[in-house]
Design a protein around this motif. Structure first.
Motif, short mmCIF file in Angstrom:
data_model
loop_
_atom_site.label_atom_id
_atom_site.label_comp_id
_atom_site.label_asym_id
_atom_site.label_seq_id
_atom_site.Cartn_x
_atom_site.Cartn_y
_atom_site.Cartn_z
N SER A 1 71.98 42.13 56.55
CA SER A 1 72.48 43.62 57.53
C SER A 1 70.65 43.91 57.84
O SER A 1 70.10 44.00 57.29
CB SER A 1 72.83 43.86 56.07
N LEU A 2 71.35 44.76 58.37
CA LEU A 2 69.70 45.62 58.46
C LEU A 2 69.56 46.89 57.16
O LEU A 2 70.10 47.83 57.20
CB LEU A 2 69.80 46.39 59.84
N LEU A 3 68.81 46.42 56.42
CA LEU A 3 68.41 46.60 54.86
C LEU A 3 67.92 48.27 55.63
O LEU A 3 67.08 48.41 56.36
CB LEU A 3 67.34 45.85 54.27
N PRO A 4 67.20 49.11 54.50
CA PRO A 4 68.50 48.87 52.96
C PRO A 4 70.06 49.31 53.37
O PRO A 4 70.47 49.40 51.97
CB PRO A 4 68.05 50.21 52.82
N LYS A 5 71.04 48.85 54.26
CA LYS A 5 72.16 48.64 54.84
C LYS A 5 72.96 48.23 53.71
O LYS A 5 72.35 46.71 54.58
CB LYS A 5 72.40 49.87 56.19
N ALA A 15 80.30 45.79 56.98
CA ALA A 15 79.57 46.40 58.08
C ALA A 15 81.47 46.37 58.99
O ALA A 15 81.86 47.15 59.51
CB ALA A 15 79.02 45.26 58.62
N LEU A 16 81.77 45.31 59.16
CA LEU A 16 83.27 45.35 59.57
C LEU A 16 83.91 45.76 58.90
O LEU A 16 84.78 46.93 59.84
CB LEU A 16 83.76 43.54 60.34
N THR A 23 75.00 45.85 63.37
CA THR A 23 74.38 45.91 62.20
C THR A 23 73.38 44.65 62.45
O THR A 23 72.78 44.96 63.57
CB THR A 23 75.31 45.07 61.95
N GLY A 24 72.90 43.58 61.48
CA GLY A 24 71.88 43.11 62.64
C GLY A 24 71.01 41.75 61.02
O GLY A 24 71.89 42.44 60.24
N VAL A 25 69.79 41.95 60.70
CA VAL A 25 69.33 40.34 60.31
C VAL A 25 68.06 41.26 60.17
O VAL A 25 67.44 42.17 61.22
CB VAL A 25 69.16 39.25 60.95
N SER A 26 67.23 40.95 59.24
CA SER A 26 66.33 41.43 58.40
C SER A 26 65.43 40.66 57.27
O SER A 26 65.97 39.85 57.46
CB SER A 26 66.67 42.56 57.22
N VAL A 40 60.11 43.05 56.75
CA VAL A 40 58.57 42.69 57.36
C VAL A 40 59.31 42.30 59.19
O VAL A 40 58.67 41.97 59.95
CB VAL A 40 58.31 41.77 57.23
N ASP A 41 60.67 42.24 58.92
CA ASP A 41 60.60 42.55 60.09
C ASP A 41 62.60 42.50 60.48
O ASP A 41 63.05 41.57 59.54
CB ASP A 41 60.49 40.98 61.26
N ASP A 42 62.83 43.12 61.77
CA ASP A 42 64.42 42.74 61.90
C ASP A 42 65.61 42.56 63.18
O ASP A 42 64.43 42.90 63.73
CB ASP A 42 64.74 43.83 61.19
N CYS A 43 66.39 42.13 63.22
CA CYS A 43 66.38 42.75 64.83
C CYS A 43 68.62 43.44 64.67
O CYS A 43 69.05 43.01 63.88
CB CYS A 43 66.78 41.32 65.36
N ASN A 44 68.56 44.15 65.29
CA ASN A 44 70.26 44.67 65.40
C ASN A 44 71.05 43.72 66.65
O ASN A 44 70.09 43.17 66.90
CB ASN A 44 69.66 46.27 66.30
#
Length: 175
Positions: A1-5, A15-16, A23-26, A40-44
């Motif tokens: 997820s895209l933290l803090p979510k 998310a669905l 959404t994404g990765v963190s 430290v990194d994330d991606c939508n």
């Protein structure tokens, strides 16, 4: 997820379930509290309207690998930055159970049911009770040709229709 979510065990499904558009990765710094470390990194990642939990898992798996690769380069280049998570924005995605897949056509609206079917595919899956038997519901679609009352099942032109709280849905793939 895209933290803090969606901290927790089932961020993809939540998310669905909630009809999110992305959404994404963190990548986070590990701390004792679940999913609470600095980012430290994330991606939508943009979600498609009919993407399932299984499909999204596969996409995010590959995106996580790409994001991790970028993060490793940041480590090598000494460019890592830490962003504290906003605790006020934190939401949780607890472990799902089979009972979470129970569809309640008479009390839930179509979008809630549609999101539940796609989010919980392949696991834990969704189901309803029909004539005292458990019926696994794998895919549905909106059906606007006729209106069926909430909770009522009707056969129409060899199609199985069920009334939701606000619309009629067609059970397109069942077991």
């Amino acid at each position: 997820s895209l933290l803090p979510k969606y901290r927790g065990a089932a961020p993809i499904q939540y998310a669905l379930l909630n009809g999110d558009k992305q959404t994404g990765v963190s990548i986070q710094k590990m701390v004792k509290k679940m999913d609470a470390g600095d980012i430290v990194d994330d991606c939508n990642v943009t979600l498609s309207s009919n993407e399932t939990g299984g499909q999204l898992y596969t996409r995010l798996k590959y995106q996580a690998a790409l994001t991790l690769n970028d993060f490793i380069y940041d480590i090598v280049d000494d460019k890592v930055t830490y962003q504290e998570q906003d605790e006020q924005s934190a939401s949780f995605a607890p472990t799902l159970k089979k009972e979470d897949g129970h569809l309640h056509f008479s009390t839930e609206n179509f979008s809630t049911i549609f999101n539940k079917v796609r989010a919980l595919k392949p696991w834990p899956g969704t189901f309803c009770i029909f004539n005292g038997k458990r019926l696994k519901v794998i895919e549905i679609e909106e059906y606007s040709s006729i209106k069926v009352d909430p909770g009522v099942v009707k056969l129409h032109d060899k199609k199985i229709l069920v009334g939701c709280k606000d619309k009629t849905c067609r059970l397109t793939y069942i077991q």
